[in-house]
Design an enzyme around this catalytic site. Structure first.
Site, short mmCIF file in Angstrom:
data_model
loop_
_atom_site.label_atom_id
_atom_site.label_comp_id
_atom_site.label_asym_id
_atom_site.label_seq_id
_atom_site.Cartn_x
_atom_site.Cartn_y
_atom_site.Cartn_z
N HIS A 1 -8.85 2.42 7.76
CA HIS A 1 -7.80 2.18 6.84
C HIS A 1 -7.74 3.00 5.30
O HIS A 1 -8.35 4.44 5.30
CB HIS A 1 -8.92 0.81 6.11
CG HIS A 1 -8.20 0.06 4.58
ND1 HIS A 1 -7.59 0.74 3.77
CD2 HIS A 1 -7.82 -0.90 5.20
CE1 HIS A 1 -6.89 -0.34 2.62
NE2 HIS A 1 -7.20 -1.94 4.00
N ASP B 1 -17.63 2.61 6.03
CA ASP B 1 -16.70 1.60 5.74
C ASP B 1 -17.34 0.19 5.97
O ASP B 1 -17.04 0.03 7.21
CB ASP B 1 -14.63 1.60 5.84
CG ASP B 1 -14.05 0.30 5.80
OD1 ASP B 1 -14.81 -0.77 4.70
OD2 ASP B 1 -13.01 0.92 5.37
N CYS C 1 -2.24 -0.51 6.21
CA CYS C 1 -2.98 -0.07 6.02
C CYS C 1 -3.85 1.02 6.71
O CYS C 1 -4.47 1.46 5.89
CB CYS C 1 -4.28 -0.33 4.97
SG CYS C 1 -3.37 -1.44 3.35
N LYS D 1 -14.11 -10.76 1.31
CA LYS D 1 -13.62 -10.76 2.38
C LYS D 1 -14.63 -11.64 3.43
O LYS D 1 -14.88 -11.58 4.17
CB LYS D 1 -13.72 -9.63 3.39
CG LYS D 1 -12.37 -8.39 3.17
CD LYS D 1 -12.33 -7.52 3.83
CE LYS D 1 -10.85 -6.59 3.30
NZ LYS D 1 -9.95 -6.84 2.88
#
Length: 405
Positions: A119, A196, A361, A222
Site C-alpha cells: 500500500h 503493515d 493505493c 478496518k
C-alpha cells in the site's frame, strides 16, 4: 449455525439506491456494531475529559478508558502496554516508523527492501526516507501466482538491508505473506522488520511475539472501531532509542527555554490531546471480535471467498487476479472485460452492491500487473452468501447496461 450478525449492524439492514445493502468494501473500512457505537456515545456522554492532565474525576475516568484500551490492544496482539502507541491510523503509524526510526538510523549505502504489493502508506514514506538519507530502495517482485518471489527474497535481502517493510496481507490480491519466515531471514542479516497489519489484524490472529515483528501497524476502522484511531506496536528497545515524531503537550517530561526532556513510553510518541472516544470504540471492537472468534471469522470468509471465486469463474467476461493461490483471505480483485472498473462499480451501486474500484493505493503493483485499475470485493464475517449472489447478479448486468453483447 452462525449467529445472524446483521442484527448487530443497523447500517447493514438499510437500503442503498432502493435495494438492500450488500456492503463489500471491507478492506477499505468496516461497519460498526451497535456495541461500538454505544461505547463511543457512552464515553462522550459520561466521562469526556482530557486524559492524563487532570486530577478531577472526569479526567481520571478518561485516562482509565484510554489506558484500558492500550492494555486491551496489547493483549490482543500479545505485546506489552508500553509498546502500544496510539495514532490516527496505520498510515500515521508507518510514517512514524519511517521518520523517527528510518531517518535516524539509515545512511548512504544502506538499503530498504519492500514489496511491489505495498500500500502507498508503506511505500511512499520509504521513498522519501531513501531520498533524504541516500539509502537505496529495493523491491521484492511477485511470482506468477501473485506471491512474493522466493528468488528476490534470497538475492535482495543482504547485509546491506537495514529495513524490511512488508504487508502481512495484500490489500489488492488478498494473499497472506509469511512474515514470520521473512522476519527470521531479515534478522539474520541485521535488518529491522516493519509489518503493515492493516489487512491482517482484523481477519487472522496476529501475535507479534510469534512473528517477531519489530514494528506492526494497523487501523481501528478496518476492525469495527471508529475512524481516527490506529496502533503502532514497536519493540521497547527500539522505541526507547527513537526520537519523538511529533512534539507538544503530553509527550514531555520537562521543558526549559532551550531544551526538553521527553516522557517515558508510550507518551513520548503521543503528543497532544488523544482520541479517547476512538480508544473506547476500539476496546468495544476488540471485545466484539473476541466474542465472534477468529476461527469463525476465517471460516466464514473462506466460505464466501471460495463461493465467489467459483461463481465468478463461470463468467467468461470476468478476469480474476491472485485468485488461484491457497494463502488467500476474503479479497477478490477482478475486471469485467471492455468495461472500466469505475463504470462497473457505478452499475453495481445502482443495485445496492458496494465495491471498490481504482488502483487501491497500490499503483506500483497495478503497473507490475499491467493494469490501470481493478474492481475489488472484500468480505467480513457479517457478509452472507446472499451478498455474493447479489454481486454476481449485478455483474451479469454490467455488459448489457454498457450495451456490450
Amino acid at each position: 449455525m452462525d449467529k445472524n450478525f446483521l442484527n448487530d449492524f443497523p447500517i447493514l439492514r438499510s437500503q442503498m439506491n432502493g435495494h438492500p445493502l450488500a456492503y463489500l468494501d471491507n478492506s477499505a473500512t468496516t461497519q460498526k456494531p451497535e456495541s461500538v457505537v454505544r461505547s463511543i456515545c457512552g464515553y462522550y456522554g459520561g466521562c469526556n475529559a482530557n486524559p492524563h492532565r487532570g486530577v478531577y474525576e472526569l479526567s481520571v475516568k478518561a485516562t482509565q478508558v484510554y489506558e484500558n484500551a492500550r492494555r486491551k490492544v496489547a493483549e490482543f496482539i500479545n505485546a506489552r502496554p508500553q509498546e502500544i502507541i496510539f495514532t490516527k491510523n496505520a498510515t500515521e503509524s508507518l510514517n512514524l516508523v519511517a521518520y523517527s526510526y528510518g531517518l535516524t538510523n539509515l545512511h548512504a549505502g544502506d538499503e530498504i527492501l519492500i514489496t511491489i504489493a505495498e500500500h502507498h502508506s508503506n511505500l511512499v514514506p520509504w521513498q522519501r526516507v531513501a531520498q533524504m538519507t541516500g539509502a537505496t530502495l529495493n523491491y521484492i517482485y511477485l511470482a506468477a501466482d501473485g506471491n512474493l518471489s522466493a528468488d528476490d527474497i534470497t538475492t535482495k535481502l543482504t547485509k546491506r538491508t537495514k529495513i524490511l517493510a512488508v504487508t502481512q496481507i495484500s490489500n489488492v490480491l488478498g494473499l497472506i505473506n509469511d512474515v514470520k519466515t521473512l522476519a527470521a531471514k531479515a534478522h539474520e542479516v541485521g535488518a529491522v522488520v516493519v509489518v503493515d497489519g492493516a489487512q491482517s489484524v482484523p481477519h487472522i490472529p496476529v501475535d507479534v511475539q510469534n512473528i517477531d515483528a519489530d514494528f506492526l501497524a494497523f487501523s481501528g476502522h478496518k476492525m469495527l472501531s471508529p475512524m481516527g484511531i490506529g496502533v503502532l506496536y514497536g519493540k521497547r528497545r527500539l522505541l526507547d532509542e527513537m526520537p519523538p515524531f511529533l512534539s507538544g503537550g503530553d509527550m514531555i517530561e520537562y521543558v526549559e527555554e532551550q531544551s526538553t526532556t521527553y516522557a517515558e513510553l508510550p507518551q513520548k510518541f503521543e503528543a497532544g490531546t488523544q482520541n479517547v472516544g476512538g480508544a473506547a470504540g476500539l476496546t468495544a471492537a476488540i471485545d466484539y471480535l473476541r466474542g465472534v472468534g477468529f476461527e469463525t471469522i476465517e471460516r466464514i470468509e473462506r466460505d464466501l471467498t471460495t463461493f465467489a471465486i467459483a461463481e465468478l469463474k463461470r463468467l467468461p467476461y470476468v478476469d480474476l487476479y491472485g485468485c488461484d493461490a491457497a494463502n488467500k483471505v476474503g479479497i477478490i480483485t477482478f475486471n469485467v472485460k471492455d468495461v472500466h472498473p469505475h463504470d462497473v462499480a457505478t452499475i453495481l451501486d445502482a443495485q445496492g452492491v458496494a465495491i471498490r474500484a481504482g488502483h487501491h493505493c497500490a499503483q506500483p503493483l497495478m503497473k507490475f500487473l499491467g493494469l490501470n485499475s481493478t474492481c475489488r470485493a472484500s468480505f467480513y464475517f457479517y457478509n452472507t452468501r446472499r451478498d455474493v449472489e447479489r454481486l454476481i447478479e449485478a455483474i451479469q448486468q454490467v455488459r448489457s447496461v454498457m450495451k456490450i453483447f
